[in-house]
Design a protein around this motif. Structure first.
Motif, PDB file in Angstrom:
ATOM      1  N   GLY A 276      55.864  12.512  44.456  1.00 52.63           N
ATOM      2  CA  GLY A 276      55.544  11.528  45.486  1.00 52.63           C
ATOM      3  C   GLY A 276      56.160  10.173  45.188  1.00 52.63           C
ATOM      4  O   GLY A 276      56.695   9.510  46.083  1.00 52.63           O
ATOM      5  N   TYR A 277      56.112   9.750  43.929  1.00 49.22           N
ATOM      6  CA  TYR A 277      56.646   8.435  43.581  1.00 49.22           C
ATOM      7  C   TYR A 277      58.166   8.398  43.696  1.00 49.22           C
ATOM      8  O   TYR A 277      58.725   7.416  44.192  1.00 49.22           O
ATOM      9  CB  TYR A 277      56.205   8.012  42.178  1.00 49.22           C
ATOM     10  CG  TYR A 277      56.561   6.573  41.908  1.00 49.22           C
ATOM     11  CD1 TYR A 277      55.822   5.543  42.485  1.00 49.22           C
ATOM     12  CD2 TYR A 277      57.654   6.244  41.117  1.00 49.22           C
ATOM     13  CE1 TYR A 277      56.158   4.219  42.278  1.00 49.22           C
ATOM     14  CE2 TYR A 277      57.998   4.916  40.905  1.00 49.22           C
ATOM     15  CZ  TYR A 277      57.249   3.906  41.480  1.00 49.22           C
ATOM     16  OH  TYR A 277      57.604   2.596  41.282  1.00 49.22           O
TER      17      TYR A 277
ATOM     18  N   THR B 217      59.956  10.220  45.688  1.00 49.02           N
ATOM     19  CA  THR B 217      60.213  10.204  47.130  1.00 49.02           C
ATOM     20  C   THR B 217      60.031   8.792  47.678  1.00 49.02           C
ATOM     21  O   THR B 217      60.888   8.278  48.412  1.00 49.02           O
ATOM     22  CB  THR B 217      59.277  11.194  47.848  1.00 49.02           C
ATOM     23  OG1 THR B 217      59.486  12.501  47.326  1.00 49.02           O
ATOM     24  CG2 THR B 217      59.523  11.192  49.347  1.00 49.02           C
ATOM     25  N   TYR B 218      58.928   8.161  47.329  1.00 44.03           N
ATOM     26  CA  TYR B 218      58.648   6.785  47.758  1.00 44.03           C
ATOM     27  C   TYR B 218      59.753   5.835  47.298  1.00 44.03           C
ATOM     28  O   TYR B 218      60.238   5.010  48.089  1.00 44.03           O
ATOM     29  CB  TYR B 218      57.292   6.347  47.190  1.00 44.03           C
ATOM     30  CG  TYR B 218      57.088   4.849  47.201  1.00 44.03           C
ATOM     31  CD1 TYR B 218      56.727   4.186  48.374  1.00 44.03           C
ATOM     32  CD2 TYR B 218      57.273   4.090  46.047  1.00 44.03           C
ATOM     33  CE1 TYR B 218      56.559   2.806  48.394  1.00 44.03           C
ATOM     34  CE2 TYR B 218      57.107   2.718  46.061  1.00 44.03           C
ATOM     35  CZ  TYR B 218      56.756   2.080  47.228  1.00 44.03           C
ATOM     36  OH  TYR B 218      56.602   0.719  47.249  1.00 44.03           O
ATOM     37  N   LEU B 219      60.138   5.926  46.035  1.00 44.56           N
ATOM     38  CA  LEU B 219      61.142   5.037  45.468  1.00 44.56           C
ATOM     39  C   LEU B 219      62.478   5.172  46.199  1.00 44.56           C
ATOM     40  O   LEU B 219      63.113   4.171  46.544  1.00 44.56           O
ATOM     41  CB  LEU B 219      61.306   5.345  43.984  1.00 44.56           C
ATOM     42  CG  LEU B 219      61.974   4.329  43.097  1.00 44.56           C
ATOM     43  CD1 LEU B 219      61.294   2.978  43.172  1.00 44.56           C
ATOM     44  CD2 LEU B 219      61.981   4.849  41.653  1.00 44.56           C
ATOM     45  N   HIS B 220      62.892   6.395  46.464  1.00 44.38           N
ATOM     46  CA  HIS B 220      64.130   6.602  47.216  1.00 44.38           C
ATOM     47  C   HIS B 220      64.016   6.007  48.625  1.00 44.38           C
ATOM     48  O   HIS B 220      64.930   5.329  49.086  1.00 44.38           O
ATOM     49  CB  HIS B 220      64.484   8.090  47.293  1.00 44.38           C
ATOM     50  CG  HIS B 220      65.246   8.587  46.128  1.00 44.38           C
ATOM     51  ND1 HIS B 220      64.664   8.830  44.909  1.00 44.38           N
ATOM     52  CD2 HIS B 220      66.558   8.872  45.979  1.00 44.38           C
ATOM     53  CE1 HIS B 220      65.587   9.261  44.066  1.00 44.38           C
ATOM     54  NE2 HIS B 220      66.738   9.288  44.692  1.00 44.38           N
ATOM     55  N   GLY B 221      62.899   6.293  49.292  1.00 39.42           N
ATOM     56  CA  GLY B 221      62.707   5.763  50.638  1.00 39.42           C
ATOM     57  C   GLY B 221      62.746   4.246  50.662  1.00 39.42           C
ATOM     58  O   GLY B 221      63.408   3.639  51.509  1.00 39.42           O
ATOM     59  N   LEU B 222      62.054   3.626  49.726  1.00 36.16           N
ATOM     60  CA  LEU B 222      61.995   2.166  49.656  1.00 36.16           C
ATOM     61  C   LEU B 222      63.351   1.536  49.331  1.00 36.16           C
ATOM     62  O   LEU B 222      63.842   0.679  50.073  1.00 36.16           O
ATOM     63  CB  LEU B 222      60.963   1.738  48.601  1.00 36.16           C
ATOM     64  CG  LEU B 222      60.823   0.238  48.371  1.00 36.16           C
ATOM     65  CD1 LEU B 222      60.174  -0.425  49.576  1.00 36.16           C
ATOM     66  CD2 LEU B 222      60.003  -0.021  47.111  1.00 36.16           C
TER      67      LEU B 222
ATOM     68  N   ILE C  55      63.756   7.003  57.865  1.00 37.77           N
ATOM     69  CA  ILE C  55      62.746   7.934  57.372  1.00 37.77           C
ATOM     70  C   ILE C  55      63.310   9.336  57.186  1.00 37.77           C
ATOM     71  O   ILE C  55      62.821  10.102  56.355  1.00 37.77           O
ATOM     72  CB  ILE C  55      61.498   7.946  58.286  1.00 37.77           C
ATOM     73  CG1 ILE C  55      60.374   8.752  57.636  1.00 37.77           C
ATOM     74  CG2 ILE C  55      61.810   8.520  59.636  1.00 37.77           C
ATOM     75  CD1 ILE C  55      59.107   8.012  57.491  1.00 37.77           C
TER      76      ILE C  55
ATOM     77  N   LYS D 192      64.120   9.813  53.600  1.00 32.12           N
ATOM     78  CA  LYS D 192      62.936  10.036  52.766  1.00 32.12           C
ATOM     79  C   LYS D 192      62.437  11.476  52.933  1.00 32.12           C
ATOM     80  O   LYS D 192      62.051  12.122  51.954  1.00 32.12           O
ATOM     81  CB  LYS D 192      61.842   9.033  53.121  1.00 32.12           C
ATOM     82  CG  LYS D 192      60.652   9.091  52.192  1.00 32.12           C
ATOM     83  CD  LYS D 192      59.664   7.976  52.501  1.00 32.12           C
ATOM     84  CE  LYS D 192      58.459   8.057  51.574  1.00 32.12           C
ATOM     85  NZ  LYS D 192      57.480   7.024  51.860  1.00 32.12           N
TER      86      LYS D 192
ATOM     87  N   ALA E 194      62.048  14.318  50.018  1.00 32.54           N
ATOM     88  CA  ALA E 194      60.788  15.038  49.820  1.00 32.54           C
ATOM     89  C   ALA E 194      61.013  16.548  49.872  1.00 32.54           C
ATOM     90  O   ALA E 194      60.495  17.292  49.024  1.00 32.54           O
ATOM     91  CB  ALA E 194      59.768  14.610  50.873  1.00 32.54           C
TER      92      ALA E 194
END
Length: 166
Positions: free
Chosen positions: A22-23, A25-30, A40, A43, A47
């Motif tokens: 999850g982190y 995925t979040y880091l890449h998205g951000l 999105i 992201k 994921a």
């Protein structure tokens, strides 16, 4: 932050812990939103790829490198088994930790495991905007082998495939 720490302050583990997928995925998205204006869809792509990696994971042919400083993930890279080939995926170093040699260290670990496993080839996909990453890949012998126009990640770009013959 990079001025106050050195590469020796960063630990690298080779296993996933709860929260990592999850982190990452979040880091890449951000970061890819902030730095490259990817949407999105990118992201979601990350994921799905991380879920695929986890579902087909075996210790002997797959590996993650999770770089941490004070318990916080600051870099990540994985090698995914694709039969004779290894796929390099989700390589990221957070902005405050760039320029320390962490990217090179992660690539060195990737290459060592690649050889240890006896893979005959390796490849990765990136985009034309990630020129510093492409330069690093090329310094390890990866060569641009394919380009295709894409809007899959919410904007027009050129996806690039790099291949390495081991």
């Amino acid at each position: 932050m990079a001025a106050s720490i050195s590469l020796s302050d960063i630990t690298i583990r080779t296993y996933l812990q709860p929260g990592d997928i999850g982190y990452i995925t979040y880091l890449h998205g951000l970061l890819y939103r902030q730095e490259y204006n990817l949407g999105i869809a990118f992201k979601a792509y990350v994921a799905a790829g991380l879920a695929e990696f986890y579902q087909q994971y075996t210790d002997d042919r797959n590996r993650v490198w999770v770089a941490e400083h004070n318990g916080k993930i600051v870099g990540f890279l994985l090698l995914m088994d694709r039969g004779d080939a290894a796929q390099l995926r989700y390589f990221i170093v957070t902005p405050g930790y760039r320029g320390l040699g962490l990217g090179k260290k992660l690539m060195d670990l990737y290459m060592a495991f690649l050889h240890e496993c006896g893979y005959t080839t390796s490849y990765l996909w990136t985009t034309h905007e990630l020129t510093k990453a492409a330069s690093l890949y090329q310094s390890y012998g990866f060569q641009l082998s394919q380009e295709k126009e894409s809007t899959d990640f919410g904007k027009a770009l050129i996806e690039q495939r790099y291949d390495l013959a081991v």
